[in-house]
Structures are given as structure tokens and as C-alpha cells.
Design a protein around this motif. Structure first.
Motif, PDB file in Angstrom:
ATOM      1  N   ASP A   1       9.369   8.078 -10.004  1.00 12.81           N
ATOM      2  CA  ASP A   1       9.517   7.157  -8.881  1.00 12.81           C
ATOM      3  C   ASP A   1       9.980   7.915  -7.647  1.00 12.81           C
ATOM      4  O   ASP A   1      10.977   8.656  -7.694  1.00 12.81           O
ATOM      5  N   ALA A   2       9.277   7.733  -6.539  1.00  7.78           N
ATOM      6  CA  ALA A   2       9.663   8.366  -5.274  1.00  7.78           C
ATOM      7  C   ALA A   2       8.908   7.684  -4.143  1.00  7.78           C
ATOM      8  O   ALA A   2       7.749   7.274  -4.317  1.00  7.78           O
ATOM      9  N   PRO A   3       9.506   7.582  -2.975  1.00 12.40           N
ATOM     10  CA  PRO A   3       8.818   6.958  -1.833  1.00 12.40           C
ATOM     11  C   PRO A   3       7.864   7.897  -1.114  1.00 12.40           C
ATOM     12  O   PRO A   3       7.216   7.491  -0.140  1.00 12.40           O
ATOM     13  N   ALA A   4       7.794   9.163  -1.570  1.00  5.58           N
ATOM     14  CA  ALA A   4       6.905  10.125  -0.932  1.00  5.58           C
ATOM     15  C   ALA A   4       6.284  11.022  -1.996  1.00  5.58           C
ATOM     16  O   ALA A   4       6.957  11.423  -2.953  1.00  5.58           O
ATOM     17  N   VAL A   5       5.004  11.338  -1.830  1.00  3.46           N
ATOM     18  CA  VAL A   5       4.283  12.238  -2.718  1.00  3.46           C
ATOM     19  C   VAL A   5       3.508  13.226  -1.860  1.00  3.46           C
ATOM     20  O   VAL A   5       2.843  12.835  -0.891  1.00  3.46           O
ATOM     21  N   VAL A   6       3.607  14.517  -2.210  1.00  7.63           N
ATOM     22  CA  VAL A   6       2.908  15.572  -1.480  1.00  7.63           C
ATOM     23  C   VAL A   6       1.748  16.086  -2.327  1.00  7.63           C
ATOM     24  O   VAL A   6       1.948  16.529  -3.462  1.00  7.63           O
ATOM     25  N   ASN A   7       0.565  16.018  -1.770  1.00  5.24           N
ATOM     26  CA  ASN A   7      -0.638  16.519  -2.420  1.00  5.24           C
ATOM     27  C   ASN A   7      -0.774  18.014  -2.125  1.00  5.24           C
ATOM     28  O   ASN A   7      -1.332  18.422  -1.117  1.00  5.24           O
TER      29      ASN A   7
ATOM     30  N   GLY B   1       0.782  -1.233   0.000  1.00  7.00           N
ATOM     31  CA  GLY B   1       0.000   0.000   0.000  1.00  7.00           C
ATOM     32  C   GLY B   1       0.804   1.267   0.000  1.00  7.00           C
ATOM     33  O   GLY B   1       0.253   2.358  -0.158  1.00  7.00           O
ATOM     34  N   ALA B   2       2.119   1.177   0.189  1.00  7.92           N
ATOM     35  CA  ALA B   2       2.948   2.373   0.272  1.00  7.92           C
ATOM     36  C   ALA B   2       3.139   3.006  -1.098  1.00  7.92           C
ATOM     37  O   ALA B   2       3.142   2.331  -2.136  1.00  7.92           O
ATOM     38  N   VAL B   3       3.339   4.309  -1.093  1.00  5.36           N
ATOM     39  CA  VAL B   3       3.545   5.075  -2.320  1.00  5.36           C
ATOM     40  C   VAL B   3       4.857   4.673  -2.989  1.00  5.36           C
ATOM     41  O   VAL B   3       5.898   4.515  -2.328  1.00  5.36           O
TER      42      VAL B   3
ATOM     43  N   VAL C   1      -2.109   5.863   3.975  1.00  4.04           N
ATOM     44  CA  VAL C   1      -1.247   5.480   2.855  1.00  4.04           C
ATOM     45  C   VAL C   1       0.185   5.895   3.175  1.00  4.04           C
ATOM     46  O   VAL C   1       0.508   7.083   3.119  1.00  4.04           O
ATOM     47  N   PRO C   2       1.042   4.960   3.523  1.00 10.21           N
ATOM     48  CA  PRO C   2       2.436   5.321   3.801  1.00 10.21           C
ATOM     49  C   PRO C   2       3.072   6.027   2.599  1.00 10.21           C
ATOM     50  O   PRO C   2       2.954   5.572   1.462  1.00 10.21           O
TER      51      PRO C   2
END
Length: 386
Positions: A199-205, A186-188, A338-339
Motif C-alpha cells: 500500500d502506498a499513495p505513489a508508485v514509480v515505474n 483513479g488515484a494510485v 493517473v494521480p
């Protein structure tokens, strides 16, 4: 085959308005590899339709005011770095009451704010025109807020992004994010646009009024709605309005959840000469229809505050959509559902003022630091599922 961004990214910021720009700036300053992606140009959404308010005067004590006070300090620091390029003006705000009952309400409001660190000075009726010589003489009094300030919002976003790019951030405009990629746990894992994979382990909305739609791509509920507002722009004038000046009912309108039309006079001068006149609020979806009734009401209310404006030409009017959340607090920080998903949206009309604090707190979470204060009131999962 879609492109993959190289070198590897630490975070993708979705949205190139002032909030997304601040997130990118502070993340890049913290040493993270950042890409910013937006469906349109820099400041093409709410930011480009804003007045540039940096206000503490309109906020009740609580989480939003705490965020505003942190941003007040950060905007001063940014002004020292970015210089005159963002048209930062520490000109203060003046809130006026037309009747004695309104002045009493302002006095009680200022007393509550003082306990939270807001500076407010009561101004009796006879001294109002020392601060604003062209103000209507019929006012009962007011309060001066020296911490209120102003920037030119599109310039602020552009120069924050320019500074982020100098620190290695990448900017991608004109591409719509279509997917939020997630792993088996489930992680980004990143996002996908029509043209590339990031590709990135973090996304900012930081997608502003589209923040709810973007959250849905990641599989979570965030009830962001657009709240339309208009601004009138006069012909260039000498500096006849010295502060950010607004009537006491503006505070009530900011806090209101009504879907109907609300207007209250907000008047300020600009370095270039035109006077900006707002503010209106109504929930009409993304309807961009020009409303003559709204413009007429704004002009009449401004002339009540400043009679000198009655004969001034209005050169243009513009409108935009504030990203509204039902409890009037933005969604800021990690989404526990969502991690790797972070939110920085839903600031309604305060996003320009709250952008630096939002960006700093997001960057602190991204780098594993303890944020400067508790982000629990801003959690995105505080809203029940639709």
C-alpha cells in the motif's frame, strides 16, 4: 491472504536497476518510506548488461543534455559518498573522426554543446596519440570531453540500494508486480505481487524495458520498446585504452530511430583489466539470440580504432535490451493521467548516466518541491494512444 507491508509506505519503486535504485536513494534521503520491488535480482535487466557510460559527449543540446549535466554533478557527489565501490572513473571521453569532414561535423557539434555548458577541447590529429598512444595513426582529429566518466553499473545499483536501505528503504526481489491498485477517483493505492500487497499513495515505474507493460497495468499508454545491444569483453590487459573512445558515427547511431542493425566502435578500459567493446543497436523484440555478425562487426571496428586489439582474445560477449522510446527522451515525472503514478524509464542506452538526475527529480516531485528544471519534455502522456 496477501501480506500488506508495514509500516505504511510513501512510495513503491518498481525496478531494481540503477534508475530504480537512484529513485529509492533520493526518496529515502528525503525522508520517505520506500519499498523497491523487482521481478528478478538487483541489476538483473538492462543495468547488468550495460557498460556504465556517464556521457555528455553524445548528446545534442536540449532536455536530455540538461538531464545529463545535472547527473554529471550528482555522480561526482555520489562517488564521494560511495567511494571506490562503484568503480567511478572521471577519465573523460575522446571522440575521433576518420576524415576531415567528420572532424568538421564534430567541431560544429561541440560548438552547439558549449552553449549548454559542455566542455570540449579539439584535439588535432598529431596530438591524438598523446591522449591514446595505441590509437590508429590515420585519424583526422577528435574532441576530448573531460566531463565524461564511467561506473560499474551493477555495483552502482547495488550500492545505491544499500545506501537507501541504510536510510530505511526495503528491497523485495523475485516478485513480479501483477496489479496497480487504484481508488474510485483513479488515484494510485499501491501494487500487488504474487505474494503481497504494498500500500502506498505513489508508485514509480522504473521497470526499464518492461516500463510499457507496467504502465499498461496502471491503465496508461507508454510505448517502451526493447533495443538490443552487444558488448565484447577482452582478456585482462594493461591499461592500453585510457579514455572512453568512440568514432564520430556513434552519435548518429544513438539519435537514430532505425529498427535495423547499427554498429559503431566504442572502446574503453576497465579497472580490472578487460577492455569493453560496443556498441550495437537493433530492434528485434526480446530476441536474445547471439549474433555472430554483430560480434564480428564490433571486433573489426574496434581494431580499426586500436590496431593493438586485433590479436587480443575476446573472453566473452553479453547482450541486453535498452528501453527505447520513439523520441529518444525518457519518461520522467508524474503522470497527469493517473494521480500518484510516476515514471522513470525509457532512457535507452543513457539510463546509467541519467539515473541520479532522474532519481532526484522524482524525489523532488514526491515531496512537493519544484524540480530543478522543467519536466514537460519528459511527460509520459506526450505519446498518442496506440
Amino acid at each position: 491472504m496477501p501480506k500488506t507491508w508495514r509500516p505504511p509506505l510513501d512510495v513503491v519503486v518498481v525496478g531494481a536497476g540503477v534508475v530504480g535504485a537512484a529513485c529509492a536513494y533520493y526518496a529515502a534521503r528525503a525522508g520517505l518510506a520506500v519499498a523497491v520491488v523487482d521481478r528478478g535480482p538487483v541489476a538483473g535487466g538492462t543495468t547488468g548488461a550495460g557498460e556504465g557510460n556517464l556521457l555528455v559527449s553524445d548528446k545534442e543540446p536540449g532536455p536530455e543534455l540538461d538531464l545529463a549535466l545535472l547527473s554529471t554533478r550528482l555522480w561526482r557527489e555520489l562517488a564521494g559518498e560511495l567511494g571506490a565501490a562503484v568503480e567511478y572513473e572521471a577519465k573523460g571521453g575522446l571522440v575521433v573522426a576518420q576524415a576531415a569532414a567528420g572532424q568538421e561535423a564534430l567541431r560544429a557539434f561541440a560548438a552547439r554543446q558549449a552553449a549548454a555548458g559542455v566542455v570540449a577541447e579539439e584535439v588535432p590529429a598529431e596530438r591524438l596519440r598523446e591522449l591514446e598512444p595505441h590509437l590508429s595513426p590515420g585519424m583526422a582529429g577528435g574532441f576530448h570531453y573531460p566531463q565524461d566518466a564511467q561506473v560499474q553499473p551493477a555495483l552502482a545499483a547495488a550500492h545505491l540500494l544499500r545506501a537507501a536501505r541504510r536510510m530505511g528503504a526495503e528491497l523485495i526481489t523475485g516478485e513480479i508486480v501483477r496489479t496497480v491498485r487504484r481508488g474510485a477517483d483513479g488515484a494510485v493505492l499501491g501494487v500487488g505481487t504474487d505474494r503481497r500487497r504494498l500500500d502506498a499513495p505513489a508508485v514509480v515505474n522504473a521497470a526499464g524495458t518492461w516500463g510499457g507493460e507496467f504502465a499498461a497495468l496502471a491503465g496508461v499508454h507508454l510505448p517502451v520498446l526493447p533495443r538490443r545491444g552487444f558488448v565484447l569483453v577482452t582478456e585482462p590487459l594493461p591499461r592500453i585504452v585510457r579514455h572512453k573512445v568512440y568514432a564520430a558515427d556513434y552519435v548518429a547511431n544513438v539519435a537514430s530511430g532505425s529498427a535495423g542493425l547499427e554498429t559503431s566502435a566504442v572502446v574503453e578500459g576497465t579497472p580490472g583489466g578487460p577492455v569493453l567493446i560496443g556498441a550495437s543497436r537493433e530492434r528485434v523484440g526480446f530476441d536474445r539470440t547471439l549474433s555472430r555478425e554483430v560480434l564480428r562487426r564490433l571486433a573489426a571496428q574496434a581494431a580499426e580504432l586500436f590496431p593493438v586489439l586485433a590479436d587480443v582474445a575476446v573472453m566473452r560477449a553479453y547482450r541486453g535490451f535498452r528501453p527505447y522510446l520513439p523520441d529518444h527522451l525518457p519518461a520522467v515525472g508524474a503522470d497527469p493521467r493517473v494521480p500518484g503514478l510516476y515514471h522513470a524509464c525509457g532512457h535507452e542506452g543513457a539510463g546509467i548516466g541519467l539515473a541520479p538526475a532522474t532519481g532526484l527529480l522524482i524525489a523532488e516531485q514526491l515531496t512537493g518541491k519544484q524540480p530543478e528544471f522543467d519536466l514537460t519534455p519528459f511527460r509520459a502522456d506526450r505519446f498518442p494512444a496506440a
